[in-house]
Design a protein around this motif. Structure first.
Motif, PDB file in Angstrom:
ATOM      1  N   GLU A 189       0.821  -1.206   0.000  1.00  6.96           N
ATOM      2  CA  GLU A 189       0.000   0.000   0.000  1.00  6.96           C
ATOM      3  C   GLU A 189       0.859   1.262   0.000  1.00  6.96           C
ATOM      4  N   LYS A 190       1.793   1.364   0.935  1.00  4.05           N
ATOM      5  CA  LYS A 190       2.656   2.533   1.051  1.00  4.05           C
ATOM      6  C   LYS A 190       4.095   2.052   1.039  1.00  4.05           C
ATOM      7  N   PHE A 191       4.846   2.511   0.049  1.00  5.30           N
ATOM      8  CA  PHE A 191       6.196   2.002  -0.106  1.00  5.30           C
ATOM      9  C   PHE A 191       7.103   2.480   1.017  1.00  5.30           C
ATOM     10  N   ASP A 192       7.640   1.530   1.739  1.00  8.73           N
ATOM     11  CA  ASP A 192       8.690   1.747   2.727  1.00  8.73           C
ATOM     12  C   ASP A 192       9.662   0.588   2.559  1.00  8.73           C
ATOM     13  N   PRO A 193      10.930   0.858   2.211  1.00  9.28           N
ATOM     14  CA  PRO A 193      11.840  -0.233   1.867  1.00  9.28           C
ATOM     15  C   PRO A 193      12.015  -1.261   2.984  1.00  9.28           C
ATOM     16  N   GLY A 194      12.029  -0.804   4.229  1.00  8.96           N
ATOM     17  CA  GLY A 194      12.142  -1.756   5.333  1.00  8.96           C
ATOM     18  C   GLY A 194      10.931  -2.651   5.427  1.00  8.96           C
ATOM     19  N   ASP A 195       9.740  -2.087   5.243  1.00 10.46           N
ATOM     20  CA  ASP A 195       8.520  -2.890   5.268  1.00 10.46           C
ATOM     21  C   ASP A 195       8.490  -3.884   4.103  1.00 10.46           C
ATOM     22  N   VAL A 196       8.996  -3.462   2.936  1.00  8.80           N
ATOM     23  CA  VAL A 196       9.039  -4.371   1.794  1.00  8.80           C
ATOM     24  C   VAL A 196       9.923  -5.571   2.105  1.00  8.80           C
ATOM     25  N   LEU A 197      11.074  -5.332   2.711  1.00  9.48           N
ATOM     26  CA  LEU A 197      11.962  -6.435   3.093  1.00  9.48           C
ATOM     27  C   LEU A 197      11.258  -7.402   4.045  1.00  9.48           C
ATOM     28  N   ARG A 198      10.615  -6.842   5.051  1.00 15.91           N
ATOM     29  CA  ARG A 198       9.939  -7.690   6.028  1.00 15.91           C
ATOM     30  C   ARG A 198       8.792  -8.470   5.389  1.00 15.91           C
ATOM     31  N   THR A 199       8.092  -7.850   4.454  1.00 11.72           N
ATOM     32  CA  THR A 199       6.996  -8.538   3.773  1.00 11.72           C
ATOM     33  C   THR A 199       7.514  -9.664   2.889  1.00 11.72           C
ATOM     34  N   MET A 200       8.642  -9.440   2.236  1.00 11.83           N
ATOM     35  CA  MET A 200       9.257 -10.497   1.435  1.00 11.83           C
ATOM     36  C   MET A 200       9.500 -11.749   2.280  1.00 11.83           C
ATOM     37  N   VAL A 201      10.037 -11.529   3.469  1.00 14.07           N
ATOM     38  CA  VAL A 201      10.346 -12.648   4.357  1.00 14.07           C
ATOM     39  C   VAL A 201       9.060 -13.292   4.858  1.00 14.07           C
ATOM     40  N   ALA A 202       8.111 -12.483   5.313  1.00 10.21           N
ATOM     41  CA  ALA A 202       6.881 -13.006   5.905  1.00 10.21           C
ATOM     42  C   ALA A 202       6.060 -13.811   4.906  1.00 10.21           C
ATOM     43  N   GLU A 203       6.029 -13.367   3.642  1.00 10.40           N
ATOM     44  CA  GLU A 203       5.217 -14.039   2.626  1.00 10.40           C
ATOM     45  C   GLU A 203       6.014 -15.048   1.804  1.00 10.40           C
ATOM     46  N   ASP A 204       7.284 -15.230   2.143  1.00  7.13           N
ATOM     47  CA  ASP A 204       8.157 -16.142   1.396  1.00  7.13           C
ATOM     48  C   ASP A 204       8.109 -15.814  -0.090  1.00  7.13           C
ATOM     49  N   ALA A 205       8.176 -14.524  -0.404  1.00 11.86           N
ATOM     50  CA  ALA A 205       8.100 -14.067  -1.788  1.00 11.86           C
ATOM     51  C   ALA A 205       9.396 -14.365  -2.519  1.00 11.86           C
ATOM     52  N   SER A 206       9.274 -14.630  -3.808  1.00 12.83           N
ATOM     53  CA  SER A 206      10.474 -14.924  -4.595  1.00 12.83           C
ATOM     54  C   SER A 206      10.641 -14.003  -5.789  1.00 12.83           C
ATOM     55  N   VAL A 207       9.713 -13.064  -5.966  1.00 14.58           N
ATOM     56  CA  VAL A 207       9.782 -12.146  -7.102  1.00 14.58           C
ATOM     57  C   VAL A 207       9.489 -10.734  -6.615  1.00 14.58           C
ATOM     58  N   LEU A 208      10.228  -9.757  -7.168  1.00 15.16           N
ATOM     59  CA  LEU A 208       9.983  -8.348  -6.883  1.00 15.16           C
ATOM     60  C   LEU A 208       9.806  -7.615  -8.200  1.00 15.16           C
ATOM     61  N   PHE A 209       8.706  -6.882  -8.328  1.00 15.46           N
ATOM     62  CA  PHE A 209       8.492  -5.987  -9.460  1.00 15.46           C
ATOM     63  C   PHE A 209       8.921  -4.590  -9.028  1.00 15.46           C
ATOM     64  N   SER A 210       9.704  -3.890  -9.889  1.00 13.69           N
ATOM     65  CA  SER A 210      10.340  -2.684  -9.389  1.00 13.69           C
ATOM     66  C   SER A 210      10.686  -1.713 -10.503  1.00 13.69           C
ATOM     67  N   VAL A 211      11.136  -0.528 -10.094  1.00 18.91           N
ATOM     68  CA  VAL A 211      11.829   0.442 -10.948  1.00 18.91           C
ATOM     69  C   VAL A 211      13.136   0.759 -10.236  1.00 18.91           C
ATOM     70  N   PRO A 212      14.129   1.333 -10.929  1.00 19.70           N
ATOM     71  CA  PRO A 212      15.434   1.528 -10.294  1.00 19.70           C
ATOM     72  C   PRO A 212      15.396   2.299  -8.982  1.00 19.70           C
ATOM     73  N   THR A 213      14.541   3.327  -8.867  1.00 20.13           N
ATOM     74  CA  THR A 213      14.504   4.091  -7.622  1.00 20.13           C
ATOM     75  C   THR A 213      14.014   3.232  -6.463  1.00 20.13           C
ATOM     76  N   VAL A 214      12.991   2.424  -6.707  1.00 15.57           N
ATOM     77  CA  VAL A 214      12.468   1.528  -5.673  1.00 15.57           C
ATOM     78  C   VAL A 214      13.492   0.455  -5.336  1.00 15.57           C
ATOM     79  N   LEU A 215      14.090  -0.137  -6.365  1.00 16.16           N
ATOM     80  CA  LEU A 215      15.067  -1.199  -6.136  1.00 16.16           C
ATOM     81  C   LEU A 215      16.269  -0.681  -5.366  1.00 16.16           C
ATOM     82  N   GLY A 216      16.726   0.518  -5.710  1.00 19.61           N
ATOM     83  CA  GLY A 216      17.858   1.094  -4.985  1.00 19.61           C
ATOM     84  C   GLY A 216      17.543   1.302  -3.517  1.00 19.61           C
TER      85      GLY A 216
END
Length: 545
Positions: free
Chosen positions: A264-291
Motif C-alpha cells: 500500500e505505502k512504499f517503505d523499503p524496510g517494510d518491503v523487506l519484512r513482507t518479502m520474508v513473511a510471505e516467502d516471496a520470490s519475485v519483486l516488481f520494481s523500478v530503479p529508484t524503488v530497487l535502490g
C-alpha cells in the motif's frame, strides 16, 4: 479459451540479423483470453490457492483472498457496476494501492466496462482533464491517499463534470456489492479493457485504450520469458494506476497461479519484512524503488530474503545495482523496456544473457512482437548498431489514443508500426539498447549527444545513487550538457570534480557535462520515470530540488 497450466516455456529462438529488424517469434501461441476469463480459469482449477494479499481501504487491515474468493468478490463488484453502468461504459478508479484496486480491476473486466486508471496524486485541474478526456460516466474513489483528501477533491470538481453520472466512495461498500446474475464475463479478448494515461515525461498525458488480449498476453509473456516460477508470491510495490502494476505485477502472478502481494505505502524496510513473511520470490520494481530496497537490506539487522527474480523497468539498471541484487538477494535481474502504448513491455533481458548484455541492453522483443530501428526522418530500417527510433508492431499495441485520431495517426504509421519516440540500436542478435528520447537528444555544436549514455556512465560511480542528463541553452554551442545527480553522501566536498574526471575517462570530451547540479531528488512521474522537461525547467530557474 485454453490457458496453459503450468505456463509453457519461453521460446529460445536464436537468429542473426542483417539489419535492425526483428520479426515476431510465434513459437508460443497467443492466448485468446480476457482479464475476467483468466481469473475465472484460475478460480476453477485452483480455488484454494493464495491469489491476493493487501490492505483494505479505510482501516488498512490485511485482506487475503484465494482464487475462489477473489473470483466471487470480483463477480459481486461486477454486478454492482452494472447497476450504474453498461458494458462498454468508462468507469474511473482513483485510489492508492489498496486491495480493492485489483478486485475492482477484475470486477470491471467481468462487467465489460472500460476501467480508467487515475493517479491519486493528480491535482484538481489534472483530474478534471483526465475525467473529461476519458468521458467516464462513473468514478470510484478512495477517501484519502497519504495526505490527500480524495473525497474532498472529487467534491470540489464534481460540478465541472456534467458527463459524470455517479461517484462512489470505496467506503460505501453497499454500493459496491450486488448479487451476480447473467453471464460470467461480458468482455471479449479484443474489446477495450482499460484506459491508461501516458506518463507525462514530455508533456500533457493522452488516454491510451488497451484491449483484454493485449494486457493478458503481455503479462503472460513477460513472466514466461523471465522464467518466473509457477505459484510464486510476488511483491508489488509499484502504483496500481500504471500498467507496470495493474498489468505485469497483477496479471503476471495470476497467469502463474501465484499470489500478488500488494504494497500500500512504499517503505523499503517494510518491503523487506513482507518479502520474508510471505516467502516471496519475485519483486516488481523500478530503479529508484530497487535502490531503496537494496539500501535497506544493507542496513537491516533482520533476515534478508532470497529471491528468484527481480523485474525492473522505467530505465536501464546500472551494472553496480545488478551485481548488488545478485549478491544480496541471489536473484536474476531482468531489464524491461516498453511504454504504456505497448501494454506495456516490448522487450526484456533473459537469464542466458551475458553480463555486458544485462548492464547495457534491454533484451530482445517478447513473442508475437515485431521491432525495428528506423531513421526518424525517412522511416528507413537502419543497419545493425546504428542509432534510430525504436518501433514495434504486434498484439500488444494500443487500440488508439482515445478521442485523438491525429495523435494516433502520428504515432502509428500506415504499416501499423508504433513509433515509440525512444532512440536505440539493435545488434545482430536482436538485443536492443536504449540511448535516449528523440526529444531529449542534446545537439552541442552539431554533435548529437544521447543523455542515456552519460547516465549509464555516471551510474558506475560509487558516489552516485541516481542521475539525469539534459540539454541546457548556450550562446556558443547552442546546447551544453547538464547533469543532475543524487549522491550517496550529501554534502561531500569536491563531488562535482570527481564526477567530471570520472566521465572524462569514459566519454568523449564533448559528452562530458559542462554543468553539474547535486540535488536531493529528481522530479519523476508516479511510475518512476524522470520528467526531463521539469528537471530542465528547475535547472534553468535555479531552483533544483
Amino acid at each position: 479459451m485454453t490457458l496453459d497450466r503450468p505456463p509453457v516455456a519461453a521460446s529460445t529462438t536464436e537468429r542473426t540479423l542483417e539489419r535492425s529488424r526483428w520479426d515476431r517469434d510465434e513459437a508460443v501461441p497467443l492466448a485468446e483470453a480476457t482479464i475476467g476469463g483468466l481469473l475465472a480459469d484460475r478460480a476453477e482449477h485452483q480455488p484454494d490457492a493464495p491469489a491476493l494479499i493487501g490492505r483494505r481501504h479505510g482501516d488498512s487491515a490485511e485482506q487475503r483472498y484465494t482464487y475462489g474468493e477473489l473470483f466471487t468478490e470480483a463477480r459481486v463488484v461486477a454486478a454492482a457496476l452494472l447497476r450504474v453502468a453498461e458494458p462498454g461504459d468508462h468507469v474511473a478508479l482513483l485510489a492508492p494501492n489498496v486491495v480493492e484496486w485489483p478486485v475492482i480491476e477484475y470486477g470491471a473486466a467481468l462487467a465489460g466496462v472500460v476501467l480508467v486508471a487515475l493517479n491519486p496524486a493528480l491535482g484538481p485541474h489534472e483530474l478534471t482533464h483526465a475525467l473529461t478526456l476519458s468521458r467516464a460516466s462513473v468514478l470510484l474513489h478512495a477517501d484519502t491517499s497519504r495526505d490527500i483528501d480524495l473525497a474532498g477533491r472529487v467534491a470540489q470538481i464534481r460540478s465541472d463534470l456534467p458527463d459524470l453520472r455517479e461517484t462512489i466512495s470505496l467506503a460505501d461498500t453497499d454500493r459496491l456489492r450486488a448479487d451476480p446474475t447473467g453471464p460470467l464475463d461480458r468482455a471479449t479478448p479484443t474489446t477495450p479493457a482499460m484506459m491508461q494515461f501516458t506518463s507525462g515525461t514530455t508533456g500533457k498525458p493522452k488516454g491510451v485504450l488497451l484491449a483484454h488480449r493485449s494486457l493478458v498476453n503481455n503479462a503472460r509473456f513477460t513472466v514466461i520469458t523471465a522464467e518466473v516460477p509457477a505459484g510464486t508470491a510476488a511483491i508489488a510495490p509499484l502504483p496500481m494506476f500504471h500498467t507496470a502494476a495493474c498489468v505485469i505485477s497483477t496479471l503476471g502472478p495470476t497467469w502463474l497461479g501465484g499470489a500478488q502481494v500488494l504494497i500500500e505505502k512504499f517503505d523499503p524496510g517494510d518491503v523487506l519484512r513482507t518479502m520474508v513473511a510471505e516467502d516471496a520470490s519475485v519483486l516488481f520494481s523500478v530503479p529508484t524503488v530497487l535502490g531503496a530496497v537494496l539500501e535497506a537490506a544493507r542496513r537491516t539487522e533482520g533476515p534478508v530474503p532470497q529471491l528468484e527474480a527481480v523485474l525492473v523497468g522505467a530505465s536501464t539498471v546500472p551494472g553496480s545495482m545488478i551485481e548488488a541484487v545478485e549478491q544480496t538477494f541471489g536473484a536474476s535481474v531482468h531489464n524491461l523496456f516498453g511504454q504504456t502504448e505497448l501494454s506495456p513491455v516490448l522487450s526484456l533481458t533473459r537469464r542466458s544473457d551475458s553480463r555486458e548484455d544485462l548492464v547495457t541492453k534491454v533484451g530482445r522483443p517478447l513473442p508475437h512482437t515485431d521491432a525495428q530501428i528506423v531513421d526518424a526522418t525517412t522511416g528507413e530500417v537502419l543497419p545493425i548498431g546504428v542509432q534510430g527510433e525504436i518501433c514495434a508492431r504486434g498484439y500488444g499495441q494500443m487500440i488508439e489514443y482515445y478521442d485523438d485520431p491525429d495523435a494516433t495517426a502520428t504515432t502509428v504509421d500506415p504499416e501499423g508500426w508504433l513509433h515509440t519516440g525512444d532512440l536505440g540500436t539493435m545488434d545482430a542478435r536482436g538485443l536492443i539498447t536504449v540511448t535516449g528520447r528523440l526529444k531529449e537528444i542534446i545537439i552541442r555544436g552539431g554533435e548529437n549527444i544521447a543523455p542515456a549514455e552519460i547516465e549509464v556512465a555516471l551510474a558506475g560511480h560509487p558516489e552516485v545513487l541516481q542521475s539525469a542528463v539534459v540539454g541546457l541553452p548556450d550562446d556558443h554551442w547552442g546546447e551544453i550538457v547538464g547533469a543532475a545527480v543524487v549522491v550517496r553522501e550529501p554534502g561531500a566536498d569536491g563531488v562535482e570534480g570527481r564526477l567530471e574526471e570520472f566521465c572524462r575517462e569514459r566519454l568523449a570530451k564533448y559528452k562530458v557535462p559542462a554543468r553539474w547540479f547535486v540535488v536531493d531528488e529528481l522530479p519523476t512521474t508516479a511510475s518512476g520515470k524522470v520528467q526531463k522537461f521539469a528537471l530542465r525547467d528547475q535547472l534553468l530557474s535555479g531552483e533544483p530540488s
